[in-house]
Design a protein around this motif. Structure first.
Motif, PDB file in Angstrom:
ATOM      1  N   LEU A 158      41.155  39.934  39.327  1.00 46.31           N
ATOM      2  CA  LEU A 158      41.980  38.728  39.408  1.00 46.31           C
ATOM      3  C   LEU A 158      43.215  38.841  38.529  1.00 46.31           C
ATOM      4  O   LEU A 158      43.149  39.399  37.427  1.00 46.31           O
ATOM      5  CB  LEU A 158      41.164  37.494  39.007  1.00 46.31           C
ATOM      6  CG  LEU A 158      40.368  36.828  40.129  1.00 46.31           C
ATOM      7  CD1 LEU A 158      39.233  37.723  40.600  1.00 46.31           C
ATOM      8  CD2 LEU A 158      39.836  35.480  39.716  1.00 46.31           C
ATOM      9  N   PRO A 159      44.362  38.323  38.977  1.00 50.91           N
ATOM     10  CA  PRO A 159      45.604  38.460  38.212  1.00 50.91           C
ATOM     11  C   PRO A 159      45.690  37.525  37.006  1.00 50.91           C
ATOM     12  O   PRO A 159      46.604  37.671  36.191  1.00 50.91           O
ATOM     13  CB  PRO A 159      46.687  38.125  39.235  1.00 50.91           C
ATOM     14  CG  PRO A 159      46.015  37.187  40.191  1.00 50.91           C
ATOM     15  CD  PRO A 159      44.594  37.673  40.284  1.00 50.91           C
ATOM     16  N   CYS A 160      44.777  36.556  36.899  1.00 52.56           N
ATOM     17  CA  CYS A 160      44.825  35.598  35.796  1.00 52.56           C
ATOM     18  C   CYS A 160      43.492  34.883  35.688  1.00 52.56           C
ATOM     19  O   CYS A 160      42.641  34.990  36.572  1.00 52.56           O
ATOM     20  CB  CYS A 160      45.958  34.581  35.997  1.00 52.56           C
ATOM     21  SG  CYS A 160      45.683  33.502  37.429  1.00 52.56           S
ATOM     22  N   THR A 161      43.336  34.143  34.610  1.00 56.05           N
ATOM     23  CA  THR A 161      42.154  33.311  34.436  1.00 56.05           C
ATOM     24  C   THR A 161      42.451  31.878  34.882  1.00 56.05           C
ATOM     25  O   THR A 161      43.615  31.488  35.053  1.00 56.05           O
ATOM     26  CB  THR A 161      41.729  33.282  32.961  1.00 56.05           C
ATOM     27  OG1 THR A 161      42.772  32.640  32.202  1.00 56.05           O
ATOM     28  CG2 THR A 161      41.486  34.691  32.424  1.00 56.05           C
ATOM     29  N   ALA A 162      41.393  31.086  35.026  1.00 57.82           N
ATOM     30  CA  ALA A 162      41.573  29.675  35.354  1.00 57.82           C
ATOM     31  C   ALA A 162      42.322  28.951  34.251  1.00 57.82           C
ATOM     32  O   ALA A 162      43.115  28.040  34.511  1.00 57.82           O
ATOM     33  CB  ALA A 162      40.206  29.023  35.586  1.00 57.82           C
ATOM     34  N   GLN A 163      42.102  29.365  32.996  1.00 55.65           N
ATOM     35  CA  GLN A 163      42.789  28.747  31.861  1.00 55.65           C
ATOM     36  C   GLN A 163      44.299  28.995  31.923  1.00 55.65           C
ATOM     37  O   GLN A 163      45.101  28.110  31.589  1.00 55.65           O
ATOM     38  CB  GLN A 163      42.215  29.281  30.541  1.00 55.65           C
ATOM     39  CG  GLN A 163      40.795  28.829  30.243  1.00 55.65           C
ATOM     40  CD  GLN A 163      39.755  29.555  31.098  1.00 55.65           C
ATOM     41  OE1 GLN A 163      40.009  30.649  31.611  1.00 55.65           O
ATOM     42  NE2 GLN A 163      38.577  28.938  31.241  1.00 55.65           N
ATOM     43  N   THR A 164      44.687  30.195  32.366  1.00 56.69           N
ATOM     44  CA  THR A 164      46.120  30.488  32.502  1.00 56.69           C
ATOM     45  C   THR A 164      46.754  29.590  33.562  1.00 56.69           C
ATOM     46  O   THR A 164      47.845  29.047  33.359  1.00 56.69           O
ATOM     47  CB  THR A 164      46.326  31.970  32.865  1.00 56.69           C
ATOM     48  OG1 THR A 164      45.831  32.790  31.809  1.00 56.69           O
ATOM     49  CG2 THR A 164      47.803  32.277  33.095  1.00 56.69           C
ATOM     50  N   LEU A 165      46.059  29.428  34.692  1.00 59.60           N
ATOM     51  CA  LEU A 165      46.585  28.532  35.727  1.00 59.60           C
ATOM     52  C   LEU A 165      46.742  27.118  35.194  1.00 59.60           C
ATOM     53  O   LEU A 165      47.776  26.465  35.422  1.00 59.60           O
ATOM     54  CB  LEU A 165      45.651  28.514  36.940  1.00 59.60           C
ATOM     55  CG  LEU A 165      45.656  29.720  37.869  1.00 59.60           C
ATOM     56  CD1 LEU A 165      44.702  29.474  39.036  1.00 59.60           C
ATOM     57  CD2 LEU A 165      47.056  30.029  38.386  1.00 59.60           C
ATOM     58  N   ASP A 166      45.737  26.640  34.472  1.00 61.69           N
ATOM     59  CA  ASP A 166      45.773  25.282  33.948  1.00 61.69           C
ATOM     60  C   ASP A 166      46.951  25.093  32.997  1.00 61.69           C
ATOM     61  O   ASP A 166      47.640  24.069  33.028  1.00 61.69           O
ATOM     62  CB  ASP A 166      44.455  24.971  33.243  1.00 61.69           C
ATOM     63  CG  ASP A 166      44.370  23.520  32.813  1.00 61.69           C
ATOM     64  OD1 ASP A 166      44.389  22.644  33.700  1.00 61.69           O
ATOM     65  OD2 ASP A 166      44.296  23.264  31.595  1.00 61.69           O
ATOM     66  N   ARG A 167      47.192  26.107  32.145  1.00 60.31           N
ATOM     67  CA  ARG A 167      48.298  26.005  31.193  1.00 60.31           C
ATOM     68  C   ARG A 167      49.644  25.988  31.912  1.00 60.31           C
ATOM     69  O   ARG A 167      50.543  25.209  31.569  1.00 60.31           O
ATOM     70  CB  ARG A 167      48.234  27.182  30.212  1.00 60.31           C
ATOM     71  CG  ARG A 167      49.412  27.234  29.233  1.00 60.31           C
ATOM     72  CD  ARG A 167      49.265  28.386  28.255  1.00 60.31           C
ATOM     73  NE  ARG A 167      49.111  29.676  28.912  1.00 60.31           N
ATOM     74  CZ  ARG A 167      50.122  30.386  29.412  1.00 60.31           C
ATOM     75  NH1 ARG A 167      51.369  29.906  29.370  1.00 60.31           N
ATOM     76  NH2 ARG A 167      49.902  31.542  29.977  1.00 60.31           N
ATOM     77  N   ASP A 202      50.791  34.294  45.054  1.00 59.09           N
ATOM     78  CA  ASP A 202      50.969  35.394  46.001  1.00 59.09           C
ATOM     79  C   ASP A 202      49.939  36.492  45.750  1.00 59.09           C
ATOM     80  O   ASP A 202      49.351  37.048  46.694  1.00 59.09           O
ATOM     81  CB  ASP A 202      52.386  35.949  45.880  1.00 59.09           C
ATOM     82  CG  ASP A 202      52.654  37.052  46.888  1.00 59.09           C
ATOM     83  OD1 ASP A 202      52.736  36.736  48.087  1.00 59.09           O
ATOM     84  OD2 ASP A 202      52.768  38.224  46.481  1.00 59.09           O
ATOM     85  N   GLU A 203      49.689  36.814  44.477  1.00 57.46           N
ATOM     86  CA  GLU A 203      48.704  37.843  44.142  1.00 57.46           C
ATOM     87  C   GLU A 203      47.292  37.410  44.542  1.00 57.46           C
ATOM     88  O   GLU A 203      46.498  38.210  45.061  1.00 57.46           O
ATOM     89  CB  GLU A 203      48.749  38.142  42.638  1.00 57.46           C
ATOM     90  CG  GLU A 203      50.004  38.862  42.182  1.00 57.46           C
ATOM     91  CD  GLU A 203      50.065  40.296  42.700  1.00 57.46           C
ATOM     92  OE1 GLU A 203      49.008  40.854  43.049  1.00 57.46           O
ATOM     93  OE2 GLU A 203      51.171  40.850  42.778  1.00 57.46           O
ATOM     94  N   LEU A 204      46.957  36.151  44.317  1.00 56.68           N
ATOM     95  CA  LEU A 204      45.632  35.655  44.684  1.00 56.68           C
ATOM     96  C   LEU A 204      45.441  35.669  46.201  1.00 56.68           C
ATOM     97  O   LEU A 204      44.370  36.047  46.706  1.00 56.68           O
ATOM     98  CB  LEU A 204      45.430  34.238  44.137  1.00 56.68           C
ATOM     99  CG  LEU A 204      45.248  34.128  42.619  1.00 56.68           C
ATOM    100  CD1 LEU A 204      45.387  32.672  42.177  1.00 56.68           C
ATOM    101  CD2 LEU A 204      43.898  34.695  42.180  1.00 56.68           C
ATOM    102  N   ALA A 205      46.476  35.257  46.954  1.00 56.85           N
ATOM    103  CA  ALA A 205      46.377  35.262  48.410  1.00 56.85           C
ATOM    104  C   ALA A 205      46.264  36.690  48.945  1.00 56.85           C
ATOM    105  O   ALA A 205      45.504  36.957  49.891  1.00 56.85           O
ATOM    106  CB  ALA A 205      47.588  34.556  49.021  1.00 56.85           C
ATOM    107  N   ALA A 206      47.005  37.612  48.332  1.00 55.76           N
ATOM    108  CA  ALA A 206      46.910  39.010  48.759  1.00 55.76           C
ATOM    109  C   ALA A 206      45.524  39.579  48.451  1.00 55.76           C
ATOM    110  O   ALA A 206      44.940  40.311  49.258  1.00 55.76           O
ATOM    111  CB  ALA A 206      47.987  39.839  48.064  1.00 55.76           C
TER     112      ALA A 206
END
Length: 400
Positions: A158-167, A202-206
């Motif tokens: 995964l390109p990031c964590t859920a915490q990164t998205l939240d921030r 985009d990275e998550l969808a890919a």
């Protein structure tokens, strides 16, 4: 006008409609020229029942929030929740308050309850999580996509964590500020955080597509399709917010274009699943370039119908609806030299018309465009009759 139209119309019904088409289209668009008219929803419901029973259509899509539509689909296919909850939570634009939509959802649930799961009809929204005043935060779509992947893949992929998205997302109200619709400076769509979120989405969808064989084996086709819906919606919302922050003259054209691009992506995904009916405004389903006058002037864009027609060819068909009167909105009998005026002289209250034959009959006496005194009704453009595959005409819309 002296044009003879008496042999061009048949009583409205699915059989008359389908006989205009060379074969059953994979995606059939039923357009309407105005919203919130119960008589039009009643007509839609009649046609939907016939097309499901007689032609094998298995998904009904409408011009409503695609994520909220998942609530209605769960209710009609599995009985999850109640009818009132499905109507309140499963529609945007206050469509759930329409009696015609209540009748439709009730009928879909009753029909499905008696059938095995593979034979049940599905419900879908095609619109993004958008309202006239603005767009939803991408949080719901992005976190759902991330959560689906995080539960089934190694964290290192995964390109990031859920915490990164939240921030990066921050408070939702900074995304939903209604002032941003008319004031680009109020939008967060071009901040550094928004730019980073677009890359991560985009990275998550890919990654979802790259891991599709594993994910399909680990979950189900429905679960994978839902994750893809969340991916499309996250990217569409971030693109929409990006253009909300734009200050150029192209801003509104790009916003309405992004909206219909989101609709087209959802429609193509539904058509891949099976024969699909979609009910929306004519302007979202027509093959030709759509246009509207907004506060800053005229805006043009390619509709969802034009986009899916470019992809599906004869697999897409568009049936427009035209009206005679909406007297409770100040729309009186149409001028006799308009298309609506010619059809208004017919005896039928509701009829199906072959637009190609009508256009040929009018070639020597071209009709004049009708002008509506009410902004909420868009008359038929007589210059594009031959780009419709069918035409429904309703003589008078009563107040309900």
């Amino acid at each position: 006008m002296a044009t003879d139209t008496k042999d061009l119309a048949r009583p409205a019904g699915a059989t008359a409609l389908m006989e205009l088409l060379p074969s059953r289209p994979r995606l059939l668009g039923l357009g309407e020229p105005t919203h919130r008219e119960e008589a039009l929803l009643d007509l839609r419901n009649d046609l939907v029942r016939q097309l499901v029973e007689e032609e094998g259509y298995r998904t009904l899509a409408i011009e409503s929030d695609c994520l909220r539509g998942l609530v209605v689909d769960e209710y009609v296919t599995h009985g999850t929740g109640t009818l009132d909850e499905a109507l309140e939570q499963g529609f945007s634009h206050e469509w759930g308050a329409c009696a015609g939509n209540r009748d439709l959802v009730r009928w879909m649930r009753a029909r499905n309850a008696a059938l095995p799961e593979p034979e049940r009809i599905r419900f879908a929204g095609i619109d993004g999580p958008l309202e006239i005043t603005g767009a939803e935060s991408p949080r719901r779509a992005l976190t759902a996509l991330h959560g689906y992947l995080a539960a089934r893949l190694d964290a290192g992929l995964l390109p990031c964590t859920a915490q990164t998205l939240d921030r990066l997302l921050g408070p939702d109200d900074r995304w939903t500020d209604p002032a941003a619709m008319t004031d680009p400076s109020r939008s967060v769509g071009r901040t550094a955080d928004a730019g980073r979120l677009r890359l991560l989405a985009d990275e998550l969808a890919a990654l979802l597509d790259e891991q599709a064989p594993h994910l399909l084996a680990a979950t189900s086709r429905d679960a994978l399709d839902r994750a893809r819906l969340h991916g499309r919606t996250a990217l569409g919302l971030l693109r929409y917010h990006h253009w909300m922050a734009d200050r150029s003259p192209a801003r509104m054209a790009r916003l309405v274009g992004v909206r219909d691009h989101m609709m087209a992506g959802n429609l193509l995904a539904l058509a891949r699943r099976g024969p699909t009916l979609v009910h929306a405004h004519n302007s979202h389903l027509q093959r030709w370039r759509s246009a509207v006058r907004m506060w800053q002037g005229p805006v043009e864009w390619w509709s969802a119908g034009a986009l899916v027609a470019a992809e599906l060819g004869e697999g897409y068909a568009f049936v427009a609806t035209a009206l005679g009167t909406i007297r409770h909105q100040g729309v009186d009998a149409p001028p006799p030299d308009s298309v609506e005026g010619l059809l208004y002289a017919l005896p039928e209250d509701r009829c199906v018309v072959d637009p190609a034959r009508l256009a040929a009959a009018l070639r020597d006496e071209p009709p004049q465009p009708r002008v509506s005194p009410w902004f909420g009704y868009a008359p038929l453009d007589p210059n594009h009759l031959e780009e419709c595959d069918g035409l429904l005409f309703v003589k008078d819309l009563p107040r309900r």
